[in-house]
Motif scaffolding. Structure first.
Motif, short mmCIF file in Angstrom:
data_model
loop_
_atom_site.label_atom_id
_atom_site.label_comp_id
_atom_site.label_asym_id
_atom_site.label_seq_id
_atom_site.Cartn_x
_atom_site.Cartn_y
_atom_site.Cartn_z
N SER A 45 0.80 -1.68 0.06
CA SER A 45 0.19 -0.31 -0.26
C SER A 45 0.94 0.85 0.02
O SER A 45 0.36 2.24 -0.85
CB SER A 45 -0.95 -0.14 1.05
OG SER A 45 -1.77 -1.37 1.09
N GLN A 89 -7.51 0.68 -0.91
CA GLN A 89 -7.67 0.07 0.27
C GLN A 89 -9.15 0.21 1.40
O GLN A 89 -9.34 -0.67 1.89
CB GLN A 89 -6.37 -0.54 0.71
CG GLN A 89 -7.14 -2.12 1.56
CD GLN A 89 -5.01 -2.59 2.51
OE1 GLN A 89 -4.71 -2.33 1.67
NE2 GLN A 89 -5.58 -4.13 2.58
N ASP A 169 -5.43 -1.60 -5.22
CA ASP A 169 -4.65 -2.50 -3.35
C ASP A 169 -6.15 -2.99 -2.96
O ASP A 169 -6.96 -2.41 -2.85
CB ASP A 169 -4.82 -1.34 -2.57
CG ASP A 169 -3.84 -1.08 -1.69
OD1 ASP A 169 -3.50 -2.92 -1.20
OD2 ASP A 169 -2.94 -0.60 -1.11
N GLU A 170 -5.80 -4.47 -3.17
CA GLU A 170 -7.01 -5.52 -2.65
C GLU A 170 -8.08 -4.93 -2.69
O GLU A 170 -8.94 -5.01 -2.05
CB GLU A 170 -6.20 -4.93 -1.27
CG GLU A 170 -4.77 -5.60 -0.28
CD GLU A 170 -5.03 -6.29 0.54
OE1 GLU A 170 -5.92 -6.46 1.57
OE2 GLU A 170 -3.39 -6.13 1.53
MG LIG Z 1 -2.19 -3.15 1.97
#
Ligand SMILES: [Mg+2]
Ligand SMILES: Nc1ncnc2c1ncn2[C@@H]1O[C@H](COP(=O)(O)OP(=O)(O)OP(=O)(O)O)[C@@H](O)[C@H]1O
Lengths: 252, 466
Positions: A45, A89, A169-170
């Protein structure tokens, strides 16, 4: 290999005085799909935020070029206008700002404004594709959204803004199986020669949908190994231990 | 576009001043002679002159309030208390002098209003110059005029209510207004009549050192409903101006009054206003109150819930820029049982701007089953900006449900980053967040006021950045 849209070399960055990225090297060619994996806290991240230009993340060394531009001196909004996009995220709520107003402001800022009717039609279409209820148009952005709704809202923005490179991001975390499919289909529909993807994930499941060209592993602020889609499956089977063991041995 | 907006805010956007067309003004300062000459000039009945002189007495006896904002810059002797710009009141737009029309044109007022609004009552200095009432309002028996006309043409009705909600000795500034009042609106809505289009007035100060003391009285008879809108802007002058209004509302059984105000005084104006409503049985009173600009604003719209089942709604928004202090809030006095009040306040401080929320909830011994909800949120835009909350509660009946929430927050770095990561420049991102913060207030406004408020906010934001 075709021209790199994103080229990171020797990137160092720190947050709150602590060095997190310790020399990241990574290239993503125009229109390709890359996966970035790595243990919790390895700096994935941080890399995403640093690339997007979060003021908290201080670059202390290295360089990044994006679509032929030196990315690092630019503010976040200028980076976005060059065609960089980040699916957060943890997306932030902006109370009082409706999805519609937010998207229009973003499109206007990126000089991608369109007539109101066309905008609403496109929004409608994209929302249907992503199975987002119409009522979300007038809801305040991410305000009171469930985890999965936030993720879908990120992809909706991606679909409306059509960047050159999207960092996810995820985006797959916290999605149920059907939502994961919807989101993955959405991303697949959007990527192509004009849009590449750097997907940060812990799970091979989304990668089975996205078929990445390359998979990279980040560990302790460095890309320690890269490979094909198989690498993700290997990590799923065996964990990071064997890879990081050899990598650690290799750098020693 | 951004450049254009910046150009405008270099000086206060409405800070132009027309050739002075005043034809009559009292001497500077305050005395029984000045008060008498106002009354005489208006040809008022004897009781009103007495009312004024008594009020002047109250004003002189009362000390300056020191519990609120800093009023030390006020000099009562350096103010004209009455200026009359035109000899006769105009009923039609054609009769309005050109220089005044120019002012309205530059404000962009008449186009919007003529099309959309029912009655237009615009106050130019102390006297209403343009006033029209749509015919069907007249047919319904709705009275909508300036207050002076109300007194002249409907003296009995006027006298029955005038000064009953806010007596002259209520506070120093109510006393001042009672002594020198001029203009403002008088509205009477007969039993059962629902006025479906907002009634509106546009107020404007146009003389240097001119105090504006308008007086508004609205009576909604049983089962009726009315929405009154008042918007204000003032030109910018180097010396301080005083605006001190009194607004009295009476909602009879089952009636509903909504009173919407947006004020954007220039930053040398002391804006000290007393607003109070009486809500009788099952009546609803709603104050929607937006305050931008001014040097100091002190304003606490209040509702006395006198009859069972009455409901009060107060929604306010305040923006304090550099050097400004918005001291606002509201009061709900629950006299009767089964009454409810809902108070929502939002304020933004920028630069050295300061906002205060000052609220008073009172529940009397006989008022059981009362429900009160107070929510005030403040947003700070800079390190030096400031916000305070002063909530007072006197609860003399145990059978009451009270909710009180307050928050102070700063514009979050993560919110800004989220918006800028979509390509939106930081300044616009801040403006979006600010507009979003006011959204619960803005959505209560009629369309063109919502647009105007957002525009004014954007200008206020930019002004302090440039
Ligand atoms: Mg992360
Ligand atoms: N704002 C911050 N303040 C302090 N430390 C931070 C901050 N952001 C990141 N870090 C630290 O940097 C390291 C890397 O964090 P990062 O969020 O980049 O990891 P990640 O690889 O994304 O992990 P995950 O897989 O859990 O999402 C962690 O040790 C984290 O605590």
């Amino acid at each position: 290999m075709s021209k790199a849209v994103l080229s990171i070399s020797g990137l160092h960055a720190s947050v709150e005085g602590k060095e997190i990225l310790k020399g990241v090297d990574l290239q993503v060619a125009q229109g390709e799909i890359h996966a970035l994996m790595g243990p919790n806290g390895s700096g994935k991240s941080t890399l995403a935020y640093t690339l997007m230009g979060h003021p908290k993340y201080m670059v202390t060394g290295g360089s990044v070029s994006f679509d032929g531009h030196d990315l690092l001196p630019l503010t976040a909004d200028a980076r976005a206008r060059l065609g960089l996009f980040l699916c957060f995220q943890y997306p932030t709520a902006i109370p009082g700002v409706s999805t519609v107003n937010f998207l229009r402001a973003a499109l206007r800022a990126q000089e991608k404004e369109m007539p109101a009717r066309e905008f609403l039609n496109r929004l409608s279409t994209e929302m249907k594709e992503l199975k987002i209820d119409e009522s979300f148009r007038s809801r305040y952005i991410n305000d009171g959204f469930s985890g999965g709704e936030k993720k879908r809202m990120e992809i909706l923005q991606l679909a409306m803004l059509r960047p050159k490179l999207a960092i996810l991001d995820e985006t797959d975390s916290g999605l149920d199986v059907d939502a994961l499919r919807t989101v993955a289909d959405g991303v697949m529909r959007l990527c192509g020669p004009d849009m590449g993807v750097l997907v940060i994930t812990h799970y091979p499941r989304i990668l089975e949908h996205l078929h990445p060209d390359r998979v990279h592993v980040l560990h302790d602020g460095r890309v320690v190994t890269s490979g094909g889609a198989d690498l993700a499956r290997q990590i799923e089977r065996e964990g990071y231990e064997p890879i990081l063991g050899t990598a650690a041995a290799a750098t020693a | 576009m951004a450049i254009q907006a910046k150009e405008l805010t270099k000086d206060y956007q409405f800070g132009f001043s027309d050739v002075d067309v005043s034809v009559f003004r009292t001497a500077k300062g305050l005395s029984p002679e000045v008060v008498a000459s106002i009354s005489q000039h208006k040809n008022e009945p004897e009781w009103m002159l007495k009312f004024r002189l008594k009020a002047l007495d109250h004003f002189r006896k009362r000390p300056m309030p020191t519990w609120g904002a800093d009023l030390s810059g006020l000099d009562f002797e350096n103010i004209y208390y009455y200026v009359k710009p035109v000899e006769e009141m105009s009923r039609s737009w054609d009769d309005v002098p050109d220089s005044i029309k120019n002012t309205f044109d530059r404000l962009g007022i008449p186009q919007a209003e003529r099309q959309f609004l029912a009655g237009v009552s615009a106050q130019y200095d102390s006297e209403v110059v343009y006033h029209s009432i749509r015919e069907d309002l007249e047919k319904q028996g709705v009275l909508f005029s300036d207050c002076d006309t109300g007194l002249r043409e409907h003296e009995e009705l006027f006298r029955k209510y005038f000064g009953t909600v806010i007596p002259p000795n209520d506070n120093k500034f109510a006393a001042l207004n009672s002594a020198v009042w001029s203009g403002g609106s008088f509205v009477y809505v007969p039993k059962g009549v629902k006025v479906d289009i907002p009634l509106q007035a546009y107020f404007r100060i146009n003389s240097d050192n001119m105090g504006q003391f308008e007086r508004t009285l609205i009576i909604a008879d049983e089962g009726s409903s009315v929405h009154y809108i008042e918007g204000c802007t003032a030109p910018n002058y180097s010396s301080d101006s005083l605006h001190s209004a009194v607004v009295e509302l009476v909602a009879h059984k089952g009636a509903k009054i909504r009173y919407t105000t947006i004020q954007n005084w220039s930053d040398n104006v002391y804006n000290l206003v007393t607003k109070r409503a009486i809500a009788n049985e099952n009546a609803t009173v709603e104050w929607i109150d937006g305050n931008l600009g001014s040097k100091v604003t002190m304003k606490y719209p209040s509702v006395y819930l006198m009859g069972e089942g009455a409901h009060a709604e107060v929604m306010s928004a305040a923006f304090a820029g550099n050097g400004q202090h918005q001291d606002a809030g509201s009061k709900a006095i629950h006299v009767a049982p089964n009454t409810t009040s809902n108070i929502v306040s939002r304020s933004i401080s920028k630069g050295s701007g300061r906002t205060s929320y000052r609220g008073h909830i009172k529940v009397l011994p006989k008022a059981h089953n009362v429900k009160v909800s107070v929510r005030c949120d403040a947003l700070l835009l800079d390190e030096e900006s400031r916000s305070d909350t002063y909530p007072y509660m006197d609860i003399d009946n145990p059978d009451v449900t009270i909710g009180h929430e307050a928050s102070v927050s700063k514009v979050g770095e993560d919110q800004i980053f989220y918006l800028t990561s979509r390509g939106i420049p930081e300044q616009d991102a801040t403006a979006l967040i600010v507009n979003g913060f006011f959204e619960p207030f803005v959505k209560e406004l009629p369309m063109e006021y919502a647009v105007e408020l957002n525009r004014l906010l954007a200008l206020s934001m930019e002004g302090a950045i440039g």
